[in-house]
Design a protein around this motif. Sequence first.
Motif, PDB file in Angstrom:
ATOM      1  N   ARG A   1       1.694   9.465  -5.781  1.00 39.89           N
ATOM      2  CA  ARG A   1       2.069  10.841  -5.427  1.00 39.89           C
ATOM      3  C   ARG A   1       3.169  11.390  -6.326  1.00 39.89           C
ATOM      4  O   ARG A   1       3.090  12.531  -6.776  1.00 39.89           O
TER       5      ARG A   1
ATOM      6  N   ARG B   1       0.829  -1.204   0.000  1.00 36.77           N
ATOM      7  CA  ARG B   1       0.000   0.000   0.000  1.00 36.77           C
ATOM      8  C   ARG B   1       0.868   1.260   0.000  1.00 36.77           C
ATOM      9  O   ARG B   1       0.569   2.227  -0.696  1.00 36.77           O
TER      10      ARG B   1
ATOM     11  N   HIS C   1      -4.501  10.278   6.980  1.00 35.00           N
ATOM     12  CA  HIS C   1      -3.866   8.960   6.997  1.00 35.00           C
ATOM     13  C   HIS C   1      -2.856   8.826   5.853  1.00 35.00           C
ATOM     14  O   HIS C   1      -1.779   8.237   6.029  1.00 35.00           O
ATOM     15  N   VAL C   2      -3.182   9.385   4.681  1.00 34.14           N
ATOM     16  CA  VAL C   2      -2.238   9.376   3.558  1.00 34.14           C
ATOM     17  C   VAL C   2      -0.965  10.129   3.927  1.00 34.14           C
ATOM     18  O   VAL C   2       0.164   9.690   3.638  1.00 34.14           O
ATOM     19  N   SER C   3      -1.104  11.265   4.608  1.00 32.82           N
ATOM     20  CA  SER C   3       0.059  12.054   5.008  1.00 32.82           C
ATOM     21  C   SER C   3       0.935  11.280   5.976  1.00 32.82           C
ATOM     22  O   SER C   3       2.178  11.286   5.867  1.00 32.82           O
TER      23      SER C   3
ATOM     24  N   ILE D   1       1.018   4.330  -2.755  1.00 34.06           N
ATOM     25  CA  ILE D   1       0.847   5.753  -2.413  1.00 34.06           C
ATOM     26  C   ILE D   1       1.999   6.591  -2.989  1.00 34.06           C
ATOM     27  O   ILE D   1       1.792   7.668  -3.556  1.00 34.06           O
TER      28      ILE D   1
ATOM     29  N   GLN E   1      -2.568  14.693  -2.249  1.00 35.08           N
ATOM     30  CA  GLN E   1      -2.951  13.807  -1.155  1.00 35.08           C
ATOM     31  C   GLN E   1      -4.469  13.606  -1.091  1.00 35.08           C
ATOM     32  O   GLN E   1      -4.936  12.501  -0.774  1.00 35.08           O
ATOM     33  N   SER E   2      -5.226  14.647  -1.385  1.00 39.93           N
ATOM     34  CA  SER E   2      -6.693  14.500  -1.395  1.00 39.93           C
ATOM     35  C   SER E   2      -7.132  13.561  -2.500  1.00 39.93           C
ATOM     36  O   SER E   2      -8.068  12.748  -2.312  1.00 39.93           O
TER      37      SER E   2
ATOM     38  N   SER F   1      -6.324  10.050  -1.331  1.00 40.63           N
ATOM     39  CA  SER F   1      -7.279   9.579  -0.315  1.00 40.63           C
ATOM     40  C   SER F   1      -8.581   9.139  -0.965  1.00 40.63           C
ATOM     41  O   SER F   1      -9.188   8.131  -0.549  1.00 40.63           O
TER      42      SER F   1
ATOM     43  N   VAL G   1      -9.337   6.347   1.956  1.00 42.72           N
ATOM     44  CA  VAL G   1      -8.864   6.657   3.310  1.00 42.72           C
ATOM     45  C   VAL G   1      -8.811   8.171   3.447  1.00 42.72           C
ATOM     46  O   VAL G   1      -8.915   8.922   2.468  1.00 42.72           O
ATOM     47  N   SER G   2      -8.588   8.624   4.692  1.00 37.82           N
ATOM     48  CA  SER G   2      -8.541  10.064   4.918  1.00 37.82           C
ATOM     49  C   SER G   2      -7.220  10.647   4.422  1.00 37.82           C
ATOM     50  O   SER G   2      -6.209   9.940   4.304  1.00 37.82           O
ATOM     51  N   GLN G   3      -7.262  11.936   4.164  1.00 37.00           N
ATOM     52  CA  GLN G   3      -6.055  12.622   3.709  1.00 37.00           C
ATOM     53  C   GLN G   3      -4.990  12.613   4.793  1.00 37.00           C
ATOM     54  O   GLN G   3      -3.793  12.517   4.506  1.00 37.00           O
TER      55      GLN G   3
END
Length: 291
Positions: free
Chosen positions: A251, A243, A271-273, A247, A258-259, A262, A267-269
Amino acid sequence: MTVSARTVPEATPETPPRTAPRPAPQAEEPEPDPGPRSRGADARALTQVLFKEFVTLTPGTAEHTRVRAALIEANLPLVRYAAARFRSRNEPMEDVVQVGTIGLINAIDRFDPDRGVQFPTFAMPTVVGEIKRYFRDNVRTVHVPRRLHELWVQVNGASEDLTVLHGRTPTTAEIAERLRIPEEEVLACIEAGRSYHATSLEAAQEGDGLPGLLDRLGYEDPALAGVEHRDLVRHLLVQLPEREQRILLLRYYSNLTQSQISAELGVSQMHVSRLLSRSFARLRSANRIDA
């Protein structure tokens, strides 16, 4: 008593009176050759006289040009003498003499008779230096060893003799047999002979119709500097979870924000960060170059 006397016959047209024979004309003896020493002394004496007049004339005038030309003409034997030292270079002697004449002209323009130095002594280094500069800058493009250069002269001469003998260009084996040397040395001499003339990079190749050498030369690829870095990144990426690999690819290879990532992964932004930060920390710790 009578005395008989001898009578002298009178001269007649058929018997002309005897005359003393004229001496045979003697052939004129040829004037002896004064010899090179005498000619050299005459040239030096003429040079001294001309220089006494030359230094008093204004440059650019007709008289100055005339005396300058006379000085050049009087000292051309000096140039030929200097050029003869380079006869083994297999360059046309006319070209070497012409280059040496340039050095002679420079020496005439710089010579000062008041220094008490003979002009040939002053001019010879300038003439020889000009000829050496010509061979250095215009003749050989690649320096070859002296032994190979001397052997190339023999190879060139043997090639000409065999061409006349057989009516064709001789093979490498025939030249090697004539000179009693290995064929490898003949090939090396031929390559050395090519160093006299450089081929233009923009010149088209004869016969094959291909573009010039410049079009076929490689160029510096700016991407080569990143080859090592790309290999390192590929080696480090395989150490991350699947995963996190995805990402990073989204990116930095797909250029998603990031949005957008996500929304793509669900998933939330935030969490991606956090996943990106954790991936960078793992990559830095595994980087063998920084270590």
